[in-house]
Design an enzyme around this catalytic site. Structure first.
Site, PDB file in Angstrom:
ATOM      1  CE  LYS A 273      -4.853  22.208  48.695  1.00 57.86           C
ATOM      2  NZ  LYS A 273      -4.624  22.294  47.236  1.00 57.86           N
TER       3      LYS A 273
ATOM      4  NE  ARG B 226       0.349  18.058  48.085  1.00 56.30           N
ATOM      5  CZ  ARG B 226       0.203  19.324  48.457  1.00 56.30           C
ATOM      6  NH1 ARG B 226      -0.044  19.617  49.701  1.00 56.30           N
ATOM      7  NH2 ARG B 226       0.299  20.279  47.561  1.00 56.30           N
TER       8      ARG B 226
ATOM      9  NE  ARG C 181      -0.509  31.065  43.476  1.00 58.33           N
ATOM     10  CZ  ARG C 181      -0.825  29.883  44.025  1.00 58.33           C
ATOM     11  NH1 ARG C 181      -1.942  29.744  44.674  1.00 58.33           N
ATOM     12  NH2 ARG C 181      -0.031  28.858  43.923  1.00 58.33           N
TER      13      ARG C 181
ATOM     14  NE  ARG D 107       4.068  27.953  46.293  1.00 57.36           N
ATOM     15  CZ  ARG D 107       2.962  27.251  46.554  1.00 57.36           C
ATOM     16  NH1 ARG D 107       1.965  27.821  47.179  1.00 57.36           N
ATOM     17  NH2 ARG D 107       2.859  25.992  46.205  1.00 57.36           N
TER      18      ARG D 107
ATOM     19  NE  ARG E 295       2.408  23.116  42.776  1.00 59.23           N
ATOM     20  CZ  ARG E 295       2.150  24.414  42.640  1.00 59.23           C
ATOM     21  NH1 ARG E 295       2.780  25.135  41.734  1.00 59.23           N
ATOM     22  NH2 ARG E 295       1.265  24.986  43.406  1.00 59.23           N
TER      23      ARG E 295
HETATM   24  P1  ADP Z   1      -0.121  23.664  46.356  1.00 57.10           P
HETATM   25  O1  ADP Z   1      -0.269  25.107  46.073  1.00 57.10           O
HETATM   26  O2  ADP Z   1       0.449  22.867  45.209  1.00 57.10           O
HETATM   27  O3  ADP Z   1      -1.323  23.021  46.957  1.00 57.10           O
HETATM   28  P2  ADP Z   1       1.371  23.532  48.879  1.00 57.10           P
HETATM   29  O4  ADP Z   1       1.762  24.889  49.323  1.00 57.10           O
HETATM   30  O5  ADP Z   1       0.300  22.848  49.635  1.00 57.10           O
HETATM   31  O6  ADP Z   1       1.075  23.570  47.333  1.00 57.10           O
HETATM   32  O7  ADP Z   1       2.659  22.573  48.860  1.00 57.10           O
HETATM   33  C1  ADP Z   1       3.822  22.889  48.128  1.00 57.10           C
HETATM   34  C2  ADP Z   1       4.708  21.664  48.011  1.00 57.10           C
HETATM   35  O8  ADP Z   1       5.048  21.182  49.329  1.00 57.10           O
HETATM   36  C3  ADP Z   1       4.071  20.468  47.323  1.00 57.10           C
HETATM   37  O9  ADP Z   1       4.154  20.534  45.910  1.00 57.10           O
HETATM   38  C4  ADP Z   1       4.888  19.309  47.905  1.00 57.10           C
HETATM   39  O10 ADP Z   1       6.164  19.228  47.312  1.00 57.10           O
HETATM   40  C5  ADP Z   1       5.097  19.770  49.349  1.00 57.10           C
HETATM   41  N1  ADP Z   1       4.026  19.251  50.245  1.00 57.10           N
HETATM   42  C6  ADP Z   1       3.098  19.998  50.888  1.00 57.10           C
HETATM   43  N2  ADP Z   1       2.289  19.214  51.621  1.00 57.10           N
HETATM   44  C7  ADP Z   1       2.696  17.933  51.417  1.00 57.10           C
HETATM   45  C8  ADP Z   1       2.256  16.660  51.868  1.00 57.10           C
HETATM   46  N3  ADP Z   1       1.187  16.545  52.682  1.00 57.10           N
HETATM   47  N4  ADP Z   1       2.923  15.563  51.446  1.00 57.10           N
HETATM   48  C9  ADP Z   1       3.980  15.657  50.632  1.00 57.10           C
HETATM   49  N5  ADP Z   1       4.453  16.822  50.158  1.00 57.10           N
HETATM   50  C10 ADP Z   1       3.825  17.964  50.540  1.00 57.10           C
END
Ligand code: ADP
Length: 249
Positions: free
Chosen positions: A13, A88, A127, A139, A150
């Protein structure tokens, strides 16, 4: 142009969002990046979010909805935005619908990047290996145990959004397993197809959509034969069960 990118962690994404930003001159709004910035700055939101994020859980809806609501008010988001990592959950999608109605705008498309779970795990592992090799900080949530968490949060809480946007008529599914430029090409095609007929693309009514999504979220759905299985261990339903538009690779 207002769009959202849907897909499990590691689906690409962020990579696609960056390419689309350059292409369409709109901003990328990544809730993950915003939350990580809040954690780094030690704000009250960051303090609330840190442990949840480290464990691979989802930050409470109200916290994330507030952040997005404030962010889309900013002048740079007026022309349009790509939401990456939001919504989400179904309540977040309903909140987004309300925000869009308040601003008198509509979502142009919800793009689903469809990938298979084995590939996701391999992508995240490579990664991690690449970042380690470059000596970059990792991270906190980039490790196999947290990844499982996740993925499980994705399946349970985020996957029902595919039915939600299918019902709204804004869903487009692309093959996220294709090479990066090809995935971008598929998204561009889907966006072109999304433009011409605004009547068909009008957003659904949030209340009804919530009920339908809750119902549809219980059923499994999958794309056409050219698309990878959405998640391992799930049965693929007949392609006809999908409410969205599938852009062939
Ligand atoms: P990923 O690489 O898992 O898609 P993101 O960078 O989008 O991860 O998000 C990292 C973390 O931030 C998620 O695992 C969650 O804990 C939190 N997070 C991000 N966006 C949301 C959201 N829309 N609702 C709830 N938690 C979120």
């Amino acid at each position: 142009m207002r769009l959202i990118l849907l897909g499990p962690p590691g689906a690409g994404k962020g990579t696609q969002a960056q390419r689309l930003v350059a292409q369409y001159g709109i901003v990328q709004l990544s809730t993950g990046d915003m939350l990580r910035a809040a954690v780094k700055a030690g704000t009250p939101v960051g303090r609330k979010a840190k442990d949840i994020m480290d464990a691979g859980g989802l930050v409470p809806d109200d916290v994330v909805v507030d952040i997005v609501a404030q962010r889309i008010e900013q002048p740079d988001a007026r022309k349009g935005f790509i939401l990456d990592g939001f919504p989400r959950t179904v309540p977040q999608a309903v909140a987004l619908d309300r925000m869009l109605v308040q601003h008198g705008v509509a979502l142009d498309a919800a793009i689903e990047l469809q990938v298979d779970e084995g590939a996701l795990i391999r992508r995240i592992e490579s990664r991690i290996a690449e970042m380690k090799a470059r000596g970059e900080p990792l991270r906190q949530d980039d490790n196999p145990a947290v990844l499982q968490q996740r993925l499980s949060a994705y399946r349970k809480l985020t996957e029902p959004l595919i039915a939600y946007y299918g019902q709204q008529g804004t869903l487009h599914t692309v093959n996220g397993m294709a090479p990066v430029p090809e995935v971008t090409g598929q998204i561009e095609k889907a966006l072109d197809a999304a433009k011409p007929d605004p009547a068909v693309k009008a957003p659904g009514k949030p209340a009804g959509a919530l009920a339908r999504a809750a119902d549809l979220g219980k059923k499994s759905s999958a794309g056409g034969s050219a698309l990878p299985k959405r998640t391992a261990g799930r049965k693929a339903a007949q392609p006809k069960s999908r409410g969205g538009n599938t852009t062939p690779p």
